[in-house]
Design an enzyme around this catalytic site. Structure first.
Site, mmCIF file in Angstrom:
data_model
loop_
_atom_site.group_PDB
_atom_site.id
_atom_site.type_symbol
_atom_site.label_atom_id
_atom_site.label_comp_id
_atom_site.label_asym_id
_atom_site.label_seq_id
_atom_site.Cartn_x
_atom_site.Cartn_y
_atom_site.Cartn_z
ATOM 1 N N HIS A 196 120.051 -25.769 46.256
ATOM 2 C CA HIS A 196 120.260 -26.914 45.305
ATOM 3 C C HIS A 196 121.577 -27.463 45.681
ATOM 4 C CE1 HIS A 196 120.621 -29.084 41.513
ATOM 5 N NE2 HIS A 196 119.182 -28.747 41.510
ATOM 6 N N ASP A 227 111.792 -25.418 41.261
ATOM 7 C CA ASP A 227 110.367 -25.712 41.880
ATOM 8 C C ASP A 227 109.853 -24.388 42.377
ATOM 9 O OD1 ASP A 227 111.903 -28.743 42.664
ATOM 10 O OD2 ASP A 227 110.185 -28.617 41.471
HETATM 11 C C1 SDX Z 1 115.025 -30.454 42.640
HETATM 12 O O1 SDX Z 1 119.530 -32.733 42.079
HETATM 13 C C2 SDX Z 1 118.787 -32.011 41.122
HETATM 14 O O2 SDX Z 1 119.256 -31.759 40.121
HETATM 15 C C3 SDX Z 1 117.566 -31.721 41.563
HETATM 16 C C4 SDX Z 1 116.431 -31.076 40.632
HETATM 17 C C5 SDX Z 1 116.265 -31.720 39.122
HETATM 18 O O3 SDX Z 1 115.928 -30.843 38.269
HETATM 19 O O4 SDX Z 1 116.199 -32.908 39.193
HETATM 20 O O5 SDX Z 1 116.914 -29.726 40.324
HETATM 21 C C6 SDX Z 1 115.033 -30.849 41.234
HETATM 22 O O6 SDX Z 1 115.009 -31.510 43.451
HETATM 23 C C7 SDX Z 1 115.429 -29.085 43.201
HETATM 24 C C8 SDX Z 1 115.455 -28.994 44.735
HETATM 25 C C9 SDX Z 1 114.023 -28.849 45.218
HETATM 26 N N1 SDX Z 1 113.926 -28.892 46.833
HETATM 27 C C10 SDX Z 1 113.802 -27.907 47.490
HETATM 28 O O7 SDX Z 1 113.559 -26.917 46.807
HETATM 29 C C11 SDX Z 1 113.684 -28.104 48.970
HETATM 30 C C12 SDX Z 1 114.284 -27.139 49.670
HETATM 31 N N2 SDX Z 1 115.571 -27.185 49.444
HETATM 32 C C13 SDX Z 1 116.713 -27.968 50.297
HETATM 33 O O8 SDX Z 1 116.151 -28.891 51.087
HETATM 34 C C14 SDX Z 1 118.043 -27.989 49.939
HETATM 35 O O9 SDX Z 1 118.510 -26.837 49.352
HETATM 36 C C15 SDX Z 1 118.353 -29.343 48.723
HETATM 37 C C16 SDX Z 1 117.749 -30.562 49.319
HETATM 38 C C17 SDX Z 1 117.754 -28.974 47.521
HETATM 39 C C18 SDX Z 1 119.759 -29.371 48.511
HETATM 40 O O10 SDX Z 1 120.198 -29.795 49.932
HETATM 41 P P1 SDX Z 1 121.986 -29.886 50.241
HETATM 42 O O11 SDX Z 1 122.650 -29.893 49.069
HETATM 43 O O12 SDX Z 1 121.847 -31.582 51.046
HETATM 44 O O13 SDX Z 1 122.075 -28.979 51.308
HETATM 45 P P2 SDX Z 1 122.132 -28.871 52.946
HETATM 46 O O14 SDX Z 1 120.786 -29.418 53.411
HETATM 47 O O15 SDX Z 1 123.322 -29.533 53.339
HETATM 48 O O16 SDX Z 1 121.888 -27.439 53.082
HETATM 49 C C19 SDX Z 1 123.063 -26.597 53.325
HETATM 50 C C20 SDX Z 1 122.798 -25.344 54.363
HETATM 51 C C21 SDX Z 1 122.307 -26.005 55.677
HETATM 52 O O17 SDX Z 1 122.606 -24.667 56.703
HETATM 53 P P3 SDX Z 1 123.786 -25.130 57.418
HETATM 54 O O18 SDX Z 1 123.631 -26.399 58.068
HETATM 55 O O19 SDX Z 1 124.999 -24.999 56.824
HETATM 56 O O20 SDX Z 1 123.610 -24.015 58.708
HETATM 57 O O21 SDX Z 1 121.670 -24.555 53.683
HETATM 58 C C22 SDX Z 1 120.626 -24.597 54.413
HETATM 59 C C23 SDX Z 1 120.817 -26.041 55.167
HETATM 60 O O22 SDX Z 1 119.722 -25.763 56.679
HETATM 61 N N3 SDX Z 1 119.586 -24.792 53.557
HETATM 62 C C24 SDX Z 1 118.446 -24.269 53.458
HETATM 63 C C25 SDX Z 1 117.611 -24.707 52.590
HETATM 64 N N4 SDX Z 1 118.559 -25.333 51.864
HETATM 65 C C26 SDX Z 1 119.508 -25.409 52.472
HETATM 66 N N5 SDX Z 1 117.854 -23.367 54.752
HETATM 67 C C27 SDX Z 1 116.733 -22.815 54.304
HETATM 68 N N6 SDX Z 1 115.802 -22.948 53.158
HETATM 69 C C28 SDX Z 1 116.341 -24.030 52.227
HETATM 70 N N7 SDX Z 1 115.479 -24.382 51.079
#
Ligand code: SDX
Length: 430
Positions: free
Chosen positions: A307, A365
């Site tokens: 998140h 989720d």
């Molecule tokens: C919602 O904003 C809100 O409040 C949203 C929400 C709401 O109520 O409205 O809470 C609802 O959208 C919840 C989130 C649902 N999405 C997911 O579950 C999709 C999976 N999660 C990711 O795509 C990610 O965690 C996000 C999109 C939720 C957040 O992305 P960020 O903040 O841009 O983080 P990032 O992509 O920059 O990740 C940082 C690191 C990376 O690794 P490095 O490059 O540092 O090596 O963490 C890793 C990412 O690869 N990472 C994950 C991961 N999420 C982040 N690795 C594996 N699995 C994951 N789910």
């Protein structure tokens, strides 16, 4: 306690006033910087930028805190209902019994849609994604209420209470009608004597000759699901609603845009992606550990994890995880293989350095889809369910923008990286 932050650019210093929030969050106000220095700030994806000051929802991501108008989500989840929390989010205070009764009645009376809108469903292929239909139908709904969708801010504000009840009530009706259209069954009209979630299940699953019977407390579970999704400060879809509202667009157009933003798999589309992920893990015979390795190697994302704001456990995930177990055991699925895989993934991730270092925890989720699946909701409708739950937050945020006379149109700047000036080359010379 500093009142200003000084920004030094070259030999010049610029004072930025500090804004302090209710919970002592701090921001430095850079609104004058461009005019004074020619510089803009840069924060792609806005992870460190406040777009507004809001009184609706507070999140502390480090501590896993979520409050609607100051009330902790755990207390509301334990004692409130979706409609009562909706009233709180929209109007700022918990309603008295009389206010709640009037609000419930207003929402109940607004459940039917104009028969002219039933014909719209004939135009959609049955293969259409329900989110595409939902955004289209919500915008079309405004055509039937010109007095509420005039784009005259004062007129739209005057009719806000009625428009809010229309959208809260009809988003549910449209969702159910979309499902009935896709499965080729007749529309079921709402019943005024049913609660918000009971009426939704009725419109989804009743037959012309027999009403749906909720034998396992699904309406109660859905009510909790909707309550937990009701608002979440400046997430992607709510920021979209505020952006569209800032241009003076009406409530129907703004929430329709919010539906489109929510659809993405990184946002509200994640609940559908989680169930797909759990099913694929199950079908491959993996107990989740192989998948964790693929997520760590960057080959896959652990959907429902991570998140932008929560760097601790999403409090909603904790509540939904327990609710999922309750619902599944109430329908005799206490050993649902997908729930077991979800629990394995959660435990493995919480113990694994890759996830711990990146502060990746289950989000709203991760478990929600198991509840919806148990309720018989098809996965492609999961994000529609998220949209029904998020409607209160979108309405409240639209109102916060529309009622702020000082609100300006949202118009971010950019740093241009394209070609420098060059002259046109006539076609014959290219
Ligand atoms: C919602 O904003 C809100 O409040 C949203 C929400 C709401 O109520 O409205 O809470 C609802 O959208 C919840 C989130 C649902 N999405 C997911 O579950 C999709 C999976 N999660 C990711 O795509 C990610 O965690 C996000 C999109 C939720 C957040 O992305 P960020 O903040 O841009 O983080 P990032 O992509 O920059 O990740 C940082 C690191 C990376 O690794 P490095 O490059 O540092 O090596 O963490 C890793 C990412 O690869 N990472 C994950 C991961 N999420 C982040 N690795 C594996 N699995 C994951 N789910």
């Amino acid at each position: 306690m500093e009142d200003n932050v000084t920004l030094k650019i070259g030999d010049n210093s610029y004072e930025c006033p500090v804004i302090t929030g209710t919970e002592n969050e701090k921001a430095f106000d850079i609104r004058k910087i461009r005019a004074e220095s020619g510089y803009i700030s840069y924060d792609e994806s806005y992870g460190n930028t406040g777009s507004c000051q809001s009184e609706i929802t507070f999140i502390n991501g480090e501590e896993g805190i979520l409050r609607y108008r100051g009330y902790p989500i755990e207390q509301l989840a334990g004692s409130s209902s979706f409609l009562e929390s909706t009233y709180l989010i929209i109007y700022g205070e918990l309603p008295s019994q009389e206010q709640l009764n009037l609000f419930r009645e207003k929402v109940r009376r607004s459940a039917e849609i104009h028969v002219g809108m039933e014909n719209h469903f004939d135009g959609f292929p049955t293969s259409s994604h329900p989110m595409a239909i939902l955004s289209a139908m919500l915008n079309s709904l405004g055509c039937y209420y010109p007095e509420m969708s005039s784009n005259d801010r004062h007129q739209d504000l005057e009719s806000f209470d009625d428009a809010a009840a229309v959208l809260l009530s009809k988003v549910r009706t449209i969702a159910a009608m979309t499902y009935r259209m896709k499965v080729g069954r007749p529309f079921i009209y709402p019943k005024p004597d049913l609660s918000y979630s009971e009426n939704f299940l009725h419109m989804m699953f009743s037959n012309p000759y027999q009403d749906f019977e909720d034998k396992s407390g699904l309406a109660e579970a859905l009510d909790l699901f909707f309550l937990l999704h009701a608002d979440h400060e400046q997430n992607c879809s709510t920021s979209t609603v505020r952006m569209v509202a800032s241009g003076g667009a009406n409530l129907f157009a703004s929430v329709s845009a919010g539906v489109c933003a929510l659809w993405g798999p990184l946002h509200g589309g994640a609940n559908q992606a989680v169930i797909k992920m759990l099913q694929e893990i199950h079908d491959s015979g993996d107990d989740g550990h192989r998948f964790i390795e693929s997520a760590k190697s960057g080959k896959a994302k652990l959907m429902g994890f991570g998140h932008r704001v929560y760097k601790n456990y999403d409090p909603r995930a904790r509540i939904l995880g327990k609710a999922a177990e309750r619902v599944l055991s109430s329908i005799g699925y206490e050993n649902d293989p997908l729930l077991n895989i979800a629990r394995n993934l959660e435990q493995a991730a919480l113990d694994d350095d890759y996830f711990v270092e990146r502060k990746l925890y289950p989000n709203v989720d991760f478990y929600s889809g198991l509840i919806l699946k148990a309720a018989g909701i098809p996965p492609e409708f999961f994000t529609v369910m998220f949209a029904i739950g998020r409607m209160p937050g979108w309405l409240a945020n639209w109102h916060e923008v529309a009622s702020n006379d000082k609100a300006r149109i949202h118009r971010p700047r950019q740093i241009y990286q394209g070609p420098a000036q060059r002259d046109y080359i006539p076609l014959e010379q290219r």
